[in-house]
Scaffold this active site. Structure first.
Site, mmCIF file in Angstrom:
data_model
loop_
_atom_site.group_PDB
_atom_site.id
_atom_site.type_symbol
_atom_site.label_atom_id
_atom_site.label_comp_id
_atom_site.label_asym_id
_atom_site.label_seq_id
_atom_site.Cartn_x
_atom_site.Cartn_y
_atom_site.Cartn_z
ATOM 1 C CG ASP A 11 -2.439 1.445 1.481
ATOM 2 O OD1 ASP A 11 -1.834 1.844 -0.091
ATOM 3 O OD2 ASP A 11 -2.462 1.164 1.650
ATOM 4 C CG ASP A 105 -3.217 3.485 -3.159
ATOM 5 O OD1 ASP A 105 -4.295 2.688 -3.302
ATOM 6 O OD2 ASP A 105 -3.751 4.519 -2.668
ATOM 7 C CD GLU A 106 -6.185 -0.987 -1.127
ATOM 8 O OE1 GLU A 106 -5.338 -1.160 -0.374
ATOM 9 O OE2 GLU A 106 -6.051 0.039 -1.617
#
Length: 440
Positions: A11, A105-106
């Site tokens: 993350d 983003d993850e």
């Protein structure tokens, strides 16, 4: 459950804000808030410096300004975010064929499918430390928090335990010891409504949840959610890492600075959104059967309406016609502040709409006044704070602020020191955007 810690969750920390701080030297170490910058905006991401003032995602921007008035409030630069995200996802896919992105983003990574010589706690810990450095290298200095465990549930929770720039590996057999002291909201799917239902039966922590029988959870929450929660409370999660996540819907929505009332203008805006949605469908080689309209009224009440077609389509006129019909079912006389059009029930094939009106003139034509209003919206130069610009004399920079016919720019880039600030007329022909502006 796996006998080795082979599911990794990464993350990227305060992703949007971190990209802005990376690219804007004057903002490094200072509070940055990314999201809607207008009076009705919502925070998408706050830097850790801003979080110290109580600013968080999904908070109204107006509240964030009250809590942290000295923060830099930026509109967001999605091309820059996508570029950084692509670099990370390509790195992860070079490690394992099983990478499941959850957002920009993850992502989850299945290390069992990677060519790693040592899958022990020590082995995956050493691998993760190297991975974190490689993430920083490919993104120009961004950090990510990594969690590793025997399941998706444990890996994702582990990645939250030591933010920012953390690394936590949960050894197999320690999963329940990790979960039991935690609040039930740590379990995916336990939102405010579910948490309140559990509170009413005396459940606040995972340890308390573990004491509740499956039958009782099904009675309180329903069969699907109750059964799922019963398993997750015991760290029983066998969900695989899925390499490709199919899009469930494609949509466009716009929030307006003033409330729109004129029905012809609203119809024209819906038609423009339908055209954008179907353009995206065609680029993705998809079509869809269900058209959804989202409307937020002047009183902030939000309404959605959906209709399902006989067959899938990627035709803009068909989607626009359905969306206009759905709009006609709502009372918008008090004003509309948000409109959205989406298409779901996606498929990779298209069936001709036998019921489509092939006579384009059958649709209500856009009158001259409405066309003028739409054209003015399209031509307007939008100098939102944070956008990348270039000036013929001063070079590259970003919008520091604008208003009353003036735009202020700070001239700096990732590779330069904090730069000088200059102001220009908003219509200065020497000043232009160097990346596309966000859609209205």
């Amino acid at each position: 459950m796996r006998a080795e810690p082979t599911i990794l969750h990464v993350d990227l920390d305060a992703f949007f804000a971190a990209v802005e701080q990376r690219d804007k030297p004057s903002l490094r170490g200072k509070p940055v808030v990314v999201g809607g910058v207008g009076g009705r905006g919502v925070v998408a991401t706050a830097s850790y410096e801003a979080r110290a003032f109580g600013v968080h995602s999904a908070m109204p921007t107006a509240e964030a300004r009250r809590r942290c008035p000295n923060a830099a409030f930026l509109a967001g630069r999605f091309p820059a975010y996508r570029e950084a995200s692509t670099a990370v996802m390509e790195l992860l896919r070079s490690i394992s064929p099983l990478v499941e992105p959850l957002s920009l983003d993850e992502a989850f990574v299945d290390l069992a499918a990677a060519d790693l010589p040592d899958l022990s706690v020590a082995g995956v810990s050493a691998f993760a430390r190297d991975l974190k450095q490689r993430v920083s290298d490919v993104t120009g200095g961004l950090t990510g928090s990594v969690g590793i465990g025997s399941s998706k549930l444990i890996a994702k929770i582990a990645s939250e335990l030591d933010k920012p720039d953390g690394l936590v590996v949960i050894a197999p057999g320690m999963e329940q010891d990790l979960l039991r002291p935690m609040q039930v909201t740590v379990i995916p799917g336990v939102g405010p409504a579910t948490a309140e239902s559990l509170r009413r039966i005396g459940v606040h922590t995972v340890a308390e949840l573990e004491e509740i029988s499956a039958d009782e959870l099904v009675r309180v929450l329903g069969r699907a959610q109750g059964s799922n929660l019963y398993q997750l409370a015991r760290a029983q999660d066998d969900r695989p890492v899925v390499a490709e996540r199919e899009a469930k819907s494609i949509s466009v929505e716009d929030t307006y600075e003033s409330d729109y009332v004129d029905r012809k203008l609203l119809n024209a805006l819906v038609e423009r959104q339908a055209a954008k949605v179907t353009e995206r469908l065609r680029k993705a080689r998809l079509s869809g059967r269900t058209v959804t309209l989202k409307v937020r009224l002047h009183d902030f009440s939000t309404h959605t309406r959906s209709a399902t077609l006989p067959g899938p389509t990627d035709d803009g006129r068909t989607v626009a016609r359905v969306a206009r019909t759905l709009l006609s079912e709502l009372d918008t006389s008090g004003g509309v502040r948000l409109l959205g059009v989406g298409v779901s029930a996606l498929t990779d094939w298209i069936q001709d709409d036998l019921f489509a009106d092939t006579d384009e003139a059958a649709d209500d034509p856009v009158d001259e006044e409405t066309e003028t209003a739409l054209s003015a919206m399209s031509r307007r130069r939008v100098w939102l704070p944070g956008l990348d610009v270039v000036h013929d004399e001063h070079g590259a920079g970003w919008v520091w602020g604008s208003g009353r016919g003036v735009v202020t720019v700070r001239f700096e880039t990732t590779e330069t020191p904090a730069g000088k600030v200059r102001s220009f007329p908003a219509d200065d022909p020497a000043l232009r955007l160097s990346r596309p502006a966000p859609e209205e």
